[in-house]
Design an enzyme around this catalytic site. Structure first.
Site, PDB file in Angstrom:
ATOM      1  N   ALA A   1       4.578   4.107   2.806  1.00 44.73           N
ATOM      2  CA  ALA A   1       4.028   2.877   2.226  1.00 44.73           C
ATOM      3  C   ALA A   1       4.207   1.746   3.230  1.00 44.73           C
ATOM      4  CB  ALA A   1       4.747   2.526   0.930  1.00 44.73           C
ATOM      5  N   LYS A   2       3.594   0.633   2.970  1.00 44.22           N
ATOM      6  CA  LYS A   2       3.818  -0.563   3.791  1.00 44.22           C
ATOM      7  C   LYS A   2       3.447  -1.792   2.990  1.00 44.22           C
ATOM      8  CE  LYS A   2       5.001  -1.363   8.143  1.00 44.22           C
ATOM      9  NZ  LYS A   2       5.773  -0.462   9.015  1.00 44.22           N
ATOM     10  N   GLY A   3       4.109  -2.880   3.296  1.00 45.13           N
ATOM     11  CA  GLY A   3       3.782  -4.133   2.641  1.00 45.13           C
ATOM     12  C   GLY A   3       3.486  -5.198   3.674  1.00 45.13           C
TER      13      GLY A   3
ATOM     14  N   VAL B   1       0.856  -1.186   0.000  1.00 46.05           N
ATOM     15  CA  VAL B   1       0.000   0.000   0.000  1.00 46.05           C
ATOM     16  C   VAL B   1       0.890   1.232   0.000  1.00 46.05           C
ATOM     17  CG1 VAL B   1      -1.676   1.344   1.330  1.00 46.05           C
ATOM     18  CG2 VAL B   1      -1.901  -1.144   1.204  1.00 46.05           C
TER      19      VAL B   1
END
Ligand code: GLU
Length: 424
Positions: free
Chosen positions: A112-114, A67
């Site tokens: 962001a992040k995953g 995201v």
């Protein structure tokens, strides 16, 4: 500890927690609703299902996300989490927190992040490598040194970052060190990066203790979580002269009012087969829930989200909470802590040391010139101290707590950039 273990629906939603604070800060700033609407939600959500051949020959499919919340201040930045608790709302919240975190410490990145829904503790090294390479391939159009730069988070470490660098470098046909941070040293990592988040937590704790007039040698502290962030925070806070009376990990809490020898606990974990505190004799066994309510001056929740909730907030005895984890306090618990006069150094400030040194790593990769550990630490400490002082000044100016002050500082910055850039 988790609210979602065994597939039970989580009782708290981190995205709602983020948005509640966001809305409160937006109101105080008087930010135009049109701009707020842009920043309230992620810019981009990428979902993938990654098939992986397991060691027994079967093929398993893993649910994965990346995201991107914002890239207004620069390429988006944020870790990748491997956990069975991963879900889209959690990743969305964590991505937004990265945006606010980078803005609070003046690092020129968006957020962001995953996340991949998996249990890394039950997977072999080969399975983890195939999963990580599959994820990199799936996200090849998202990642990039000037686009989106991952890093470790819960359940991932320098090894996963090395696989990402390798896979991504193959895709683009050249060594692309700067595509990811938190790498092993010999693969373009930075000195000081492993300790950076815990070190920043220590610097934040020290700044807050000065404001509250707490003397380190007369102060006790409880740290929840003994992973990278919790263990290093505990070690460095102990080095200030503070007595660590409680620690914990997934196996439970350990309490010793006379003080826990953190170095002993660290070597216990390093030598234990599952790298856990299970069987540690340096403190009395208690539950993680009891740990949070122990008598102490400083509480450092450094495990995961939604640990301090309206259900236990009233029983917390610490005068100061320094959030090593992302989102350890639900939005509804904030008001209770406020009423009790507890100072909370919020996650987006307290744990920003990690992304600060990630930025230094990226700078070093791009320069091809590597800094000494002393230089990394000195610069990171300065950033953390200055950021604390900025947020504290904002909290006095607006008459709000440190959390809302941190949101005010960061939202104001990102919204101003958004307005200047235009392009709607
Ligand atoms: N996962 C860490 C965090 O939540 C570090 C992110 C990074 O360095 O990009 O802040």
């Amino acid at each position: 500890m988790s609210n979602q273990q065994n597939g039970i629906t989580p009782r708290y939603n981190p995205l709602e927690s983020m948005q509640k604070r966001f809305d409160e800060a937006v109101k105080i700033l008087g930010l135009d609703e049109q701009f707020a609407n842009v920043l309230r939600v992620p810019n981009k959500v990428v979902a993938a299902n990654i098939p992986v051949t397991m060691d027994d020959g079967t093929i398993k499919v893993f649910e994965a996300y990346r995201v991107v919340h914002s890239s207004h201040l620069g390429p988006s930045k944020g870790g990748i989490r491997y956990s069975m608790d991963v879900n889209l709302d959690e990743v969305k919240a964590l991505a937004a927190w990265m945006t606010w975190k980078c803005a609070v410490v003046n690092v020129p990145y968006g957020g962001a992040k995953g996340g991949i829904k998996c249990n890394p503790r039950e997977m072999s090294k080969g399975e983890l490598e195939r999963l990580t390479r599959g994820y990199t391939l799936a996200m090849r159009n998202v990642f990039g040194p000037d686009q989106d730069i991952p890093a470790p988070d819960m359940g991932t470490s320098a090894q996963e970052m090395a696989w990402i660098v390798d896979e991504y470098s193959k895709i683009v046909g050249q060594n692309a060190w700067a595509v990811v941070t938190g790498k092993p040293l010999i693969l373009g990592g930075s000195l000081g990066r492993v300790e950076a988040t815990g070190r920043g937590v220590m610097v934040s704790t020290r700044s807050a203790m000065v404001k509250l007039g707490m003397k380190p040698t007369e102060t006790t502290c409880v740290v929840q979580g003994f992973g990278n962030v919790g263990s290093i925070s505990a070690k460095l806070i102990a080095q200030l002269g503070v007595k660590i009376v409680g620690i914990s990990d997934v196996t439970g809490g350990y309490y010793n009012p006379d003080g826990i020898n953190v170095n002993e606990a660290l070597s216990y974990v390093a030598n234990s087969p599952l790298r856990s505190l299970d069987g540690f004799k340096g403190g009395k066994n208690i539950s993680n829930a009891e740990l949070l309510e122990l008598p102490c001056d400083v509480l450092v929740p450094a495990a995961m989200e939604d640990q301090i909730t309206p259900e236990n907030a009233d029983r917390i005895k610490a005068k100061l909470i320094v959030e090593g984890a992302n989102g350890p306090t639900t939005a509804d618990a904030d008001a209770i802590l406020n009423k009790k006069g507890i100072m909370v150094v919020p996650d987006i400030l307290a744990n920003a040391g990690g992304v600060t040194v990630s930025y230094f790593e990226w700078v070093q990769n791009r320069l091809g010139y590597y800094w000494t550990e002393e230089r990394v630490n000195r610069r990171a400490d300065r950033v953390m101290k200055q950021s604390f002082d900025n947020v504290f000044a904002a909290s006095e100016k607006y008459g709000v707590n440190m959390r809302i002050a941190a949101y005010l500082v960061s939202i104001d910055k990102v919204a101003s950039t958004l307005k200047l850039r235009g392009s709607f």
